[in-house]
Scaffold this motif. Structure first.
Motif, PDB file in Angstrom:
ATOM      1  N   GLU A 157       0.834  -1.206   0.000  1.00  0.00           N
ATOM      2  CA  GLU A 157       0.000   0.000   0.000  1.00  0.00           C
ATOM      3  C   GLU A 157       0.867   1.254   0.000  1.00  0.00           C
ATOM      4  OE1 GLU A 157      -3.357   0.349   2.545  1.00  0.00           O
ATOM      5  OE2 GLU A 157      -3.606  -1.810   2.728  1.00  0.00           O
ATOM      6  N   LYS A 158       1.904   1.245   0.811  1.00  0.00           N
ATOM      7  CA  LYS A 158       2.782   2.407   0.914  1.00  0.00           C
ATOM      8  C   LYS A 158       4.162   1.928   1.337  1.00  0.00           C
ATOM      9  CE  LYS A 158       1.266   6.461   2.287  1.00  0.00           C
ATOM     10  NZ  LYS A 158       0.798   7.625   3.105  1.00  0.00           N
ATOM     11  N   LEU A 159       5.205   2.615   0.848  1.00  0.00           N
ATOM     12  CA  LEU A 159       6.589   2.301   1.185  1.00  0.00           C
ATOM     13  C   LEU A 159       7.157   3.438   2.021  1.00  0.00           C
ATOM     14  CD1 LEU A 159       9.256   0.705   0.886  1.00  0.00           C
ATOM     15  CD2 LEU A 159       9.597   1.868  -1.315  1.00  0.00           C
ATOM     16  N   LEU A 160       7.569   3.108   3.240  1.00  0.00           N
ATOM     17  CA  LEU A 160       8.158   4.088   4.156  1.00  0.00           C
ATOM     18  C   LEU A 160       9.622   3.720   4.359  1.00  0.00           C
ATOM     19  CD1 LEU A 160       5.303   4.033   6.841  1.00  0.00           C
ATOM     20  CD2 LEU A 160       5.474   5.524   4.837  1.00  0.00           C
ATOM     21  N   LEU A 161      10.520   4.635   4.061  1.00  0.00           N
ATOM     22  CA  LEU A 161      11.954   4.370   4.140  1.00  0.00           C
ATOM     23  C   LEU A 161      12.588   5.262   5.201  1.00  0.00           C
ATOM     24  CD1 LEU A 161      12.717   4.295   0.297  1.00  0.00           C
ATOM     25  CD2 LEU A 161      12.430   2.315   1.814  1.00  0.00           C
ATOM     26  N   GLU A 162      13.182   4.646   6.216  1.00  0.00           N
ATOM     27  CA  GLU A 162      13.849   5.380   7.285  1.00  0.00           C
ATOM     28  C   GLU A 162      15.363   5.243   7.108  1.00  0.00           C
ATOM     29  OE1 GLU A 162      14.475   5.373  12.155  1.00  0.00           O
ATOM     30  OE2 GLU A 162      13.192   3.869  11.213  1.00  0.00           O
TER      31      GLU A 162
END
Length: 326
Positions: A157-162
């Motif tokens: 659904e969504k890609l979160l990159l830290e």
């Protein structure tokens, strides 16, 4: 108020973990207490029967959505405690795997690739009956999250990159070392060497509560099985070096949020560079905006006075930003 309670509980949990860890740890961290129950998924690969550890944390009041957390190279699921608590408080189911070769998962001597690790995680989601996820990947986990998204876009659904590593191609400026070379380096691991690396690479200033990361990261070096652990560490270093994802950012077709600490200066293979070379690379205050431009519709969130691990160094700011953008 709820966020402050979560942070206070996390600090107390970290303190308990620090004092509970014995000096010598097994290479699969059997004697490290994780914040939630750990389960295992069996895997057959290259003629070996191995297992993948994971936490599957369900919220009291589910919102029907799932987040999967991908850890960095020098970590495992244990350092996600505050993120898990914040997400489950908002109704998310949170799945936290230890990748094969890391944490409580098997230290398999196999060919490591981001493609194969991505497939293992897809199989985990299939096993758990989860069809769609938001992925939060930190450091090496950001490279893996990117590869997973490129391979299985219909599942994301969504890609979160830290603070993902791999924002630049390390092959173009870091001298090549074989896995055997890296293995010899890994064998020299000590508490002092790990702490020095974490101090100089991960945080803008050191706090006593970070010591638990060092104790876990270095405690395995006293195990009789440490040579196997060191071999796997070398093989996964080789994976990172030889399998860049930075050339494919433009192919991502799901919403992306990139979180970066502006003082992050992480370089994989940093110890092989001259001081002059170190100043030319790993500058996330430059790499962050450059990378955001490569990813269609990417939103960039930067944290001042923060290094490589925002969810630990600036937890209130990170959790607020995560809540606003998940």
């Amino acid at each position: 108020m709820r966020l402050k309670i979560i942070l206070l509980f996390t600090i107390l949990t970290i303190s308990a973990v620090v004092h509970a860890q014995p000096d010598t740890l097994s290479i699969t961290l059997e004697n490290v207490k994780y914040p939630y129950p750990v389960s295992f998924m069996p895997i057959k690969v290259e003629g070996q029967d191995i297992r993948m550890a994971y936490m599957d944390v369900k919220p009291a009041n589910a919102n029907g959505k799932t987040v999967i957390l991908f850890h960095g190279k020098n970590f495992g699921g244990y350092y996600w405690t505050n993120v898990i608590k914040a997400l489950t408080a908002k109704g998310y189911r949170v799945i936290v795997p230890d990748q094969i070769g890391f944490g409580k998962s098997s230290k398999a001597i196999i060919h490591y690739s981001f493609h194969q690790l991505a497939r293992f995680n897809k199989n985990l989601l299939d096993t758990l009956g989860v069809q769609k996820v938001t992925i939060l990947g930190h450091s090496m986990g950001g490279m893996l999250a990117t590869r997973f998204t490129l391979m299985y876009p219909q599942r994301v659904e969504k890609l979160l990159l830290e603070d993902p590593i791999g924002l630049e191609d390390y092959r173009t400026f870091v001298p090549y070392q074989s896995a055997e070379d890296d293995y010899k380096t890994e064998l020299k691991t000590t508490f002092e060497s790990v702490k020095k690396y974490y101090q100089t690479s991960y945080f803008t200033s050191w706090k006593p509560e970070y010591d638990y990361l060092v104790k876990i990261g270095s405690g395995v070096s006293k195990s009789a099985d440490f040579p196997r652990y060191a071999k796997v560490a070398a093989l996964t270093f080789e994976m990172i070096y030889e399998q860049p994802v930075c050339y494919e950012f433009g192919l991502i077709k799901v919403p992306v949020v990139l979180f970066t600490g502006k003082e992050d200066k992480t370089i994989v293979g940093k110890g092989l560079l001259s001081d002059a070379e170190k100043t030319k690379h790993g500058q996330y205050k430059i790499l962050g905006p450059e990378t955001a431009k490569k990813i269609p519709g990417c939103k960039l969130i930067e944290f001042d006075n923060c290094g490589h691990i925002p969810h630990i160094e600036v937890p209130e700011k990170f959790l607020k930003a995560l809540d606003d953008n998940i």
